[in-house]
Motif scaffolding. Structure first.
Motif, PDB file in Angstrom:
ATOM      1  N   ARG A  68       0.854  -1.185   0.000  1.00  0.00           N
ATOM      2  CA  ARG A  68       0.000   0.000   0.000  1.00  0.00           C
ATOM      3  C   ARG A  68       0.888   1.232   0.000  1.00  0.00           C
ATOM      4  NH1 ARG A  68      -2.566  -0.240   6.176  1.00  0.00           N
ATOM      5  NH2 ARG A  68      -0.658   0.366   7.226  1.00  0.00           N
ATOM      6  N   SER A  69       0.392   2.262  -0.685  1.00  0.00           N
ATOM      7  CA  SER A  69       1.164   3.499  -0.769  1.00  0.00           C
ATOM      8  C   SER A  69       0.264   4.638  -1.213  1.00  0.00           C
ATOM      9  CB  SER A  69       2.329   3.348  -1.745  1.00  0.00           C
ATOM     10  OG  SER A  69       1.857   3.037  -3.040  1.00  0.00           O
ATOM     11  N   ALA A 116      -7.787  -4.946   4.286  1.00  0.00           N
ATOM     12  CA  ALA A 116      -6.765  -3.949   3.950  1.00  0.00           C
ATOM     13  C   ALA A 116      -7.367  -2.552   3.925  1.00  0.00           C
ATOM     14  CB  ALA A 116      -6.125  -4.281   2.605  1.00  0.00           C
ATOM     15  N   LEU A 117      -8.569  -2.430   3.377  1.00  0.00           N
ATOM     16  CA  LEU A 117      -9.225  -1.128   3.347  1.00  0.00           C
ATOM     17  C   LEU A 117      -9.515  -0.631   4.762  1.00  0.00           C
ATOM     18  CD1 LEU A 117     -11.667  -1.687   0.360  1.00  0.00           C
ATOM     19  CD2 LEU A 117      -9.559  -0.307   0.359  1.00  0.00           C
ATOM     20  N   GLU A 118     -10.010  -1.517   5.622  1.00  0.00           N
ATOM     21  CA  GLU A 118     -10.254  -1.130   7.018  1.00  0.00           C
ATOM     22  C   GLU A 118      -8.964  -0.639   7.670  1.00  0.00           C
ATOM     23  OE1 GLU A 118     -11.998  -4.487   8.996  1.00  0.00           O
ATOM     24  OE2 GLU A 118     -13.765  -4.475   7.695  1.00  0.00           O
ATOM     25  N   GLN A 119      -7.854  -1.330   7.400  1.00  0.00           N
ATOM     26  CA  GLN A 119      -6.565  -0.936   7.969  1.00  0.00           C
ATOM     27  C   GLN A 119      -6.101   0.402   7.412  1.00  0.00           C
ATOM     28  OE1 GLN A 119      -6.336  -3.205  10.851  1.00  0.00           O
ATOM     29  NE2 GLN A 119      -4.459  -2.096  10.454  1.00  0.00           N
ATOM     30  N   TRP A 121      -7.996   2.893   6.343  1.00  0.00           N
ATOM     31  CA  TRP A 121      -8.782   3.966   6.964  1.00  0.00           C
ATOM     32  C   TRP A 121      -8.340   4.197   8.409  1.00  0.00           C
ATOM     33  CZ3 TRP A 121      -9.565   5.300   2.515  1.00  0.00           C
ATOM     34  CH2 TRP A 121     -10.336   4.647   1.566  1.00  0.00           C
ATOM     35  N   ALA A 122      -7.952   3.140   9.117  1.00  0.00           N
ATOM     36  CA  ALA A 122      -7.507   3.280  10.504  1.00  0.00           C
ATOM     37  C   ALA A 122      -6.083   3.838  10.601  1.00  0.00           C
ATOM     38  CB  ALA A 122      -7.581   1.926  11.218  1.00  0.00           C
ATOM     39  N   ASP A 123      -5.190   3.367   9.753  1.00  0.00           N
ATOM     40  CA  ASP A 123      -3.777   3.743   9.847  1.00  0.00           C
ATOM     41  C   ASP A 123      -3.448   5.070   9.165  1.00  0.00           C
ATOM     42  OD1 ASP A 123      -3.441   1.319  11.120  1.00  0.00           O
ATOM     43  OD2 ASP A 123      -2.490   0.332   9.401  1.00  0.00           O
ATOM     44  N   HIS A 124      -4.224   5.426   8.164  1.00  0.00           N
ATOM     45  CA  HIS A 124      -3.936   6.621   7.368  1.00  0.00           C
ATOM     46  C   HIS A 124      -5.174   7.515   7.364  1.00  0.00           C
ATOM     47  CE1 HIS A 124      -0.097   5.091   5.957  1.00  0.00           C
ATOM     48  NE2 HIS A 124      -0.689   3.923   5.784  1.00  0.00           N
TER      49      HIS A 124
END
Length: 179
Positions: A68-69, A116-119, A121-124
């Motif tokens: 991801r980037s 991955a999408l949930e992560q 939105w949470a991480d970025h």
């Protein structure tokens, strides 16, 4: 539930094995020697470049890789996408693979993309959307994106990862949930 962690150099033998699998090699087109895997994944593992390489785990077992980037960190890729669709300043992209052929067709790819999408939105917290280009001849990949909730927003020519492919790609997008 899917679990995630950053790739480390200890994971390179696993990545080399996955990249050598025919179902992965067809679309990723990576060299699989130890030196090549170190060259391609080492900078991310050492956090020397802006992309993130993450292993996906299901029941404690690694099942896939996610990259991801932010698109703005890779201007050459952004230049390919911009003529096809609007790309917001804080758009991200992902690339992904399922490591073992036995895991193909079991919904793991879709689960991995959703997680991955949930992560993301949470991480970025500043990520506006996720935009993904996938080769038109890779229906497993673009169907997984659709099942995970992404919408096809464009199609057009983008340089392929594998030189045996033509330039036809579909572009998918999902925006940050508002609720």
């Amino acid at each position: 539930m899917m679990a995630w962690r950053h790739v480390t150099p200890d994971d390179f033998p696993l990545l080399a094995r996955w990249l050598a699998q025919p179902h992965v090699a067809r679309w990723w087109n990576h060299e699989t020697s130890a030196a090549a895997v170190e060259r391609d994944f080492g900078p991310s593992a050492r956090r020397e470049e802006p992309n993130e390489d993450l292993l996906a785990f299901l029941g404690g077992i690694p099942v896939g890789l996610l990259q991801r980037s932010f698109l703005h960190d890779y201007p050459e890729y952004l230049d390919d996408l911009a003529p096809l669709t609007a790309v917001p300043p804080r758009a991200m992209t992902i690339d992904y693979l399922i490591g073992d052929a036995a895991d193909i067709g079991r919904g793991i790819g879709t689960r991995m993309i959703r997680s991955a999408l949930e992560q993301i939105w949470a991480d970025h917290k500043d990520a506006e959307c996720v935009i993904v280009a996938v080769h038109a001849d890779n229906p497993r990949s673009w169907r997984a994106l659709e099942k995970a909730g992404l919408t096809r927003v464009a199609h057009g020519e983008i340089a392929p990862d594998n030189p045996i492919d033509d330039r036809r790609h579909y572009v998918y997008r999902t925006d940050r949930p508002t609720s």
